[in-house]
Design an enzyme around this catalytic site. Sequence first.
Site, PDB file in Angstrom:
ATOM      1  CD  GLU A  12      51.734 155.572 122.328  1.00 34.16           C
ATOM      2  OE1 GLU A  12      52.569 156.346 121.829  1.00 34.16           O
ATOM      3  OE2 GLU A  12      52.025 154.429 122.748  1.00 34.16           O
ATOM      4  N   GLY A  78      58.466 160.530 117.059  1.00 37.04           N
ATOM      5  CA  GLY A  78      59.126 161.794 116.778  1.00 37.04           C
ATOM      6  C   GLY A  78      59.483 161.875 115.310  1.00 37.04           C
ATOM      7  CB  ILE A 152      65.304 161.585 120.237  1.00 36.13           C
ATOM      8  CG1 ILE A 152      65.694 160.110 120.064  1.00 36.13           C
ATOM      9  CG2 ILE A 152      66.328 162.495 119.557  1.00 36.13           C
ATOM     10  CD1 ILE A 152      66.979 159.709 120.767  1.00 36.13           C
ATOM     11  CG  MET A 173      61.361 155.331 123.020  1.00 33.38           C
ATOM     12  SD  MET A 173      61.059 156.069 124.650  1.00 33.38           S
ATOM     13  CE  MET A 173      62.047 154.998 125.703  1.00 33.38           C
ATOM     14  CD  GLU A 174      57.399 152.003 122.694  1.00 38.65           C
ATOM     15  OE1 GLU A 174      57.741 152.540 123.752  1.00 38.65           O
ATOM     16  OE2 GLU A 174      56.915 152.637 121.722  1.00 38.65           O
ATOM     17  CG  ASP A 197      58.283 164.402 119.666  1.00 40.10           C
ATOM     18  OD1 ASP A 197      59.440 164.247 119.248  1.00 40.10           O
ATOM     19  OD2 ASP A 197      57.612 163.484 120.166  1.00 40.10           O
TER      20      ASP A 197
END
Length: 232
Positions: A12, A78, A152, A173-174, A197
Site C-alpha cells: 500500500e 472491503g 471480514i 482495519m486501521e 474485495d
Amino acid sequence: MKAGIIGAMEEEVTLLRDKIDNRQTLTIAGCEIYTGTLNGVDVALLKSGIGKVSAAMGATLLLEHCKPDVIINTGSAGGLAPSLKVGDIVVSDEVRYHDADVTAFGYEYGQMAGCPAAFKADEKLIAAAQETIEKLNLHAVRGLVVSGDAFINGSVNLAKIRHNFPQAIAVEMEATAIGHVCHNFGVPFVVVRAISDVADQQSHLSFEEFLAVAAKQSSLMVETLLTSLNRG
C-alpha cells in the site's frame, strides 16, 4: 504544507515511497516513516503495520516526530456499498469502530467510552478528494468507513456489520484508529482507499488477487490529491 500519508502494508505504500524525492527513512518501534517531497509537497509517509493498535501507534509517532498539517489514510478496503467494484474509490465522511461495544454504559454500538460515536473527516480534504476523483474520472462513493481488528470474510461477520452500520460503504482495519488519534491531536484527516474485495465468502481470494490493483488506484488518488492540496 506538510502531508502525512499512512498505509498499513508494504504493497500500500511502495508506489508512493518510490516517487518521494530526497527520501529519508526513520524507523521507530517497527514503524517506517519516509520523508521528502512528492509532487512538490513535503510528505511523511508511514508504513504502520496492520490493525488498530499498529495504526494508532504509528499515527501518534508520525504526528509527534514529523508534525504534518493533514493526514491522508490510503490503501485497500472491503466494499460494502452495492455499487462498489474492485478498484473503485471510497472517501470517508466519518469513521467508526465496528467492533467496539460499551453499550452497557449507555454508549452507541461502535462508540468507544469517552469518545465521540464517529470521528469526522475534514470537509476541505473531502472536497479536494472529490475534485481529484472527478479529474481522474474514477468511480467513487463517499460515506462511513468502519474499522475493526478482523478481516471480514464470511456471511456472519458481514451480516453483523451491515446490521449495526447499514450506511457503511467500506470496512477495513486501521482508519478509525487513525481518525481517533487525529481527533485527539486536532489534525484534519481523510480516508481515501481503493476497493480490493467486497467482504464476502471469497474476500480473502479477491484481496490477494486484487491488492495490487487497489494499491495502484489509491496511490494515484493520493498523488493527484497532493497536487490539488498544493494549489490550495
